[in-house]
Enzyme design. Structure first.
Site, PDB file in Angstrom:
ATOM      1  N   SER A  14      33.108  30.580  74.429  1.00  0.00           N
ATOM      2  CA  SER A  14      31.634  30.532  74.492  1.00  0.00           C
ATOM      3  C   SER A  14      31.154  31.632  75.297  1.00  0.00           C
ATOM      4  O   SER A  14      30.472  32.297  74.874  1.00  0.00           O
ATOM      5  CB  SER A  14      31.256  29.448  74.857  1.00  0.00           C
ATOM      6  OG  SER A  14      31.627  28.237  73.799  1.00  0.00           O
ATOM      7  N   GLY A  85      32.784  31.107  63.853  1.00  0.00           N
ATOM      8  CA  GLY A  85      31.393  30.596  63.715  1.00  0.00           C
ATOM      9  C   GLY A  85      30.629  30.884  64.894  1.00  0.00           C
ATOM     10  O   GLY A  85      29.507  31.274  64.531  1.00  0.00           O
ATOM     11  N   ARG A 113      31.644  27.495  56.029  1.00  0.00           N
ATOM     12  CA  ARG A 113      30.960  26.772  57.047  1.00  0.00           C
ATOM     13  C   ARG A 113      29.263  26.828  56.770  1.00  0.00           C
ATOM     14  O   ARG A 113      29.075  28.012  56.416  1.00  0.00           O
ATOM     15  CB  ARG A 113      31.492  26.922  58.422  1.00  0.00           C
ATOM     16  CG  ARG A 113      32.926  26.721  58.625  1.00  0.00           C
ATOM     17  CD  ARG A 113      33.414  27.094  59.975  1.00  0.00           C
ATOM     18  NE  ARG A 113      32.703  26.176  61.043  1.00  0.00           N
ATOM     19  CZ  ARG A 113      33.017  26.565  62.144  1.00  0.00           C
ATOM     20  NH1 ARG A 113      33.738  27.303  62.656  1.00  0.00           N
ATOM     21  NH2 ARG A 113      32.290  25.819  63.150  1.00  0.00           N
ATOM     22  N   ASP A 306      34.488  19.774  71.006  1.00  0.00           N
ATOM     23  CA  ASP A 306      35.688  20.703  70.634  1.00  0.00           C
ATOM     24  C   ASP A 306      36.997  19.863  71.398  1.00  0.00           C
ATOM     25  O   ASP A 306      38.247  20.340  71.056  1.00  0.00           O
ATOM     26  CB  ASP A 306      35.766  21.871  71.213  1.00  0.00           C
ATOM     27  CG  ASP A 306      34.835  23.064  70.661  1.00  0.00           C
ATOM     28  OD1 ASP A 306      34.295  22.618  69.254  1.00  0.00           O
ATOM     29  OD2 ASP A 306      34.425  23.864  71.133  1.00  0.00           O
ATOM     30  N   LYS A 333      33.674  21.928  60.978  1.00  0.00           N
ATOM     31  CA  LYS A 333      34.356  22.920  62.139  1.00  0.00           C
ATOM     32  C   LYS A 333      35.329  23.816  61.366  1.00  0.00           C
ATOM     33  O   LYS A 333      35.216  23.903  60.066  1.00  0.00           O
ATOM     34  CB  LYS A 333      34.830  21.916  63.155  1.00  0.00           C
ATOM     35  CG  LYS A 333      33.800  21.405  64.033  1.00  0.00           C
ATOM     36  CD  LYS A 333      33.220  22.365  64.952  1.00  0.00           C
ATOM     37  CE  LYS A 333      32.047  21.476  65.645  1.00  0.00           C
ATOM     38  NZ  LYS A 333      31.225  22.303  66.214  1.00  0.00           N
TER      39      LYS A 333
HETATM   40  C1  S3P Z   1      29.945  26.464  70.623  1.00  0.00           C
HETATM   41  C2  S3P Z   1      29.432  25.599  69.989  1.00  0.00           C
HETATM   42  C3  S3P Z   1      30.007  24.380  69.410  1.00  0.00           C
HETATM   43  C4  S3P Z   1      31.453  24.392  69.514  1.00  0.00           C
HETATM   44  C5  S3P Z   1      32.091  25.936  69.113  1.00  0.00           C
HETATM   45  C6  S3P Z   1      31.461  26.852  70.014  1.00  0.00           C
HETATM   46  C7  S3P Z   1      29.304  27.886  71.223  1.00  0.00           C
HETATM   47  O1  S3P Z   1      29.407  24.333  68.202  1.00  0.00           O
HETATM   48  O2  S3P Z   1      31.924  23.512  68.422  1.00  0.00           O
HETATM   49  O3  S3P Z   1      33.364  25.817  69.291  1.00  0.00           O
HETATM   50  O4  S3P Z   1      30.015  28.438  71.790  1.00  0.00           O
HETATM   51  O5  S3P Z   1      28.105  27.706  71.118  1.00  0.00           O
HETATM   52  P1  S3P Z   1      28.255  23.786  67.694  1.00  0.00           P
HETATM   53  O6  S3P Z   1      26.970  24.060  68.712  1.00  0.00           O
HETATM   54  O7  S3P Z   1      27.715  24.021  66.358  1.00  0.00           O
HETATM   55  O8  S3P Z   1      28.414  22.176  67.715  1.00  0.00           O
END
Ligand code: S3P
Length: 420
Positions: A14, A85, A113, A306, A333
């Site tokens: 992240s 994503g 997604r 996660d 996911k």
């Molecule tokens: C993430 C947020 C999460 C997580 C993803 C990374 C991020 O998703 O599942 O692996 O870096 O902001 P969501 O915010 O959609 O739950």
């Protein structure tokens, strides 16, 4: 099975995405140390290069240099976000504030997604979208002059929250987002604060009014707690030994899995090791424990979203039935993670069930045996690879290579710490 040794895990996914995106928006050269070099991080670097940023190759142990132009430039071709994503949704936020057209696409998993969760607030702010794949990708965005927004998110999601905040940053307009239950990861807020911006947290509303420009920065990315979680889970399931995972980010919005493990009887030792750009870092020392079942409540879920695959694997070896409440988000996911956690646990001999939006896992002691279908989902592959380390286990995983999405060299790391 015993665990032994001290290891580091790859850089936080992240934080790496956010660092690359923000450095691309700065005018001048930023340096990112300890960056994740996995396939997902490369997806962010690849699309940002096509948008005008100069980014050095992402190679392990190498400082990443990012030359930003102060703004993004119109791309000449489609932007392929791979499996990521986070790349897609956060980039859409930045692109909303740019007056040009861009088309985003991705691999099969990413194309299915949901994207309306970000295109809806971004449309309200003034961006325009053309859908080519329903709620998913490909998607064309035309950004422009944006309006401020106050947005109540339908689900707690750091990606939605960050997308709106980055739109505010790129468009120079104030934004406020509200999360329904629990707090999703707050790396974007922390990074913007580290730049000197004011980000207020008032009664569930995150308020951000951008003032000035993003300046180049030097940042050291901590180890990813979501990657560390697989090793933490492995140590919890071992028969003996001790494992140290050094230099892990322990931001409170990311380490909900440690609280759940404590409730299950595990006693991780957290040795603080400083602070990086507003992010706390620690060494985690783990020993095996007698495991008991627990209940994971809806408000806990955003803080461990996660880590549910590995927690479910750990729960499958605990005394009693563990329930994870309100985990419907797992259906969207990298795979239908909810359905696949349950079906793969059953395929390897455990009792697990999806009831409505809840996941039930009954603990057992028989050696896990069977075939696991990952649907290319890195976190399923790694969670079941951990299960496959148990004595007498015979777990066949259809695709362990997909671990490289977030954890390069995961199989080698596993081999380094496991003793038979
Ligand atoms: C993430 C947020 C999460 C997580 C993803 C990374 C991020 O998703 O599942 O692996 O870096 O902001 P969501 O915010 O959609 O739950």
């Amino acid at each position: 099975m015993m665990v032994q040794g001290a290891v580091r895990v790859p850089g936080d996914k992240s934080i790496t995405h956010r660092a690359l995106l923000l450095a691309a928006m700065a005018r001048g050269t930023s340096h990112v140390g300890g960056a994740l070099t996995s396939l997902d991080a490369r997806s962010s670097a690849r699309v940002l290069r096509r948008l005008g940023a100069g980014i050095s190759p992402l190679a392990s142990e190498r400082l990443v240099t990012v030359r930003g132009q102060g703004r993004l430039r119109a791309p000449e071709a489609r932007l392929d976000c791979g499996n990521s994503g986070t790349t897609t949704r956060l980039l859409l936020g930045l692109l909303a504030g740019h007056r040009f057209t861009a088309t985003l696409t991705g691999d099969r998993s990413l194309r299915r997604r949901p994207m309306r969760r970000v295109t809806l607030p971004l449309t309200r702010m003034g961006a325009r979208f053309t859908e080519h794949g329903g709620d998913g990708l490909p998607l064309t965005i035309r950004g422009g002059a944006l309006h401020p927004i106050e947005y109540r998110m339908p689900v707690s999601s750091a990606q939605i929250k960050s997308s709106v905040m980055l739109a505010g940053l790129a468009g120079g307009v104030p934004v406020a987002v509200h999360e329904p239950a629990g707090r999703s990861r707050d790396h974007t807020e922390r990074m913007l604060r580290a730049f000197g911006y004011e980000v207020k947290d008032d009664d569930g509303w995150i308020r951000f009014a951008p003032t000035g420009r993003v300046v180049p920065f030097d940042l050291q990315v901590p180890g990813d707690p979501s990657s560390a979680a697989f090793l933490v889970g492995l140590a919890a399931l071992a028969d003996g030994g001790e494992l140290c995972i050094a230099g892990v980010g322990v931001n409170p919005t990311r380490v909900g899995f440690l609280d759940v493990l404590r409730r299950m009887g595990v006693a991780p030792i957290i040795e603080p090791a400083g602070d990086e750009f507003g992010e706390p870092v620690a060494d985690i020392v783990m020993r095996p424990a007698e495991l008991r079942a627990t209940e994971v409540h809806a408000a806990d879920i955003p803080g461990l979203i996660d880590e549910i695959p590995i927690l479910a694997v750990v729960a499958s070896r605990a005394h009693g039935a563990t329930v994870f409440r309100d985990v419907g988000e797992l259906r969207v996911k990298e795979s239908d993670r909810l359905g696949l956690i349950a079906s793969n646990l059953r395929a390897t001999g455990a009792a697990a069930e999806v009831r409505g939006d809840d996941l039930w896992v009954e603990g057992g002691a028989a050696p896990p045996r069977g075939a696991v279908r990952t649907a290319g989902d890195h976190r399923l592959a790694m969670a079941f690879a951990v299960l496959g380390q148990l004595p007498g286990a015979r777990v066949r995983i259809d695709d362990l290579a997909c671990a490289a999405v977030s954890f390069p060299n995961f199989p080698a790391t596993l081999r380094r710490v496991v003793r038979r």
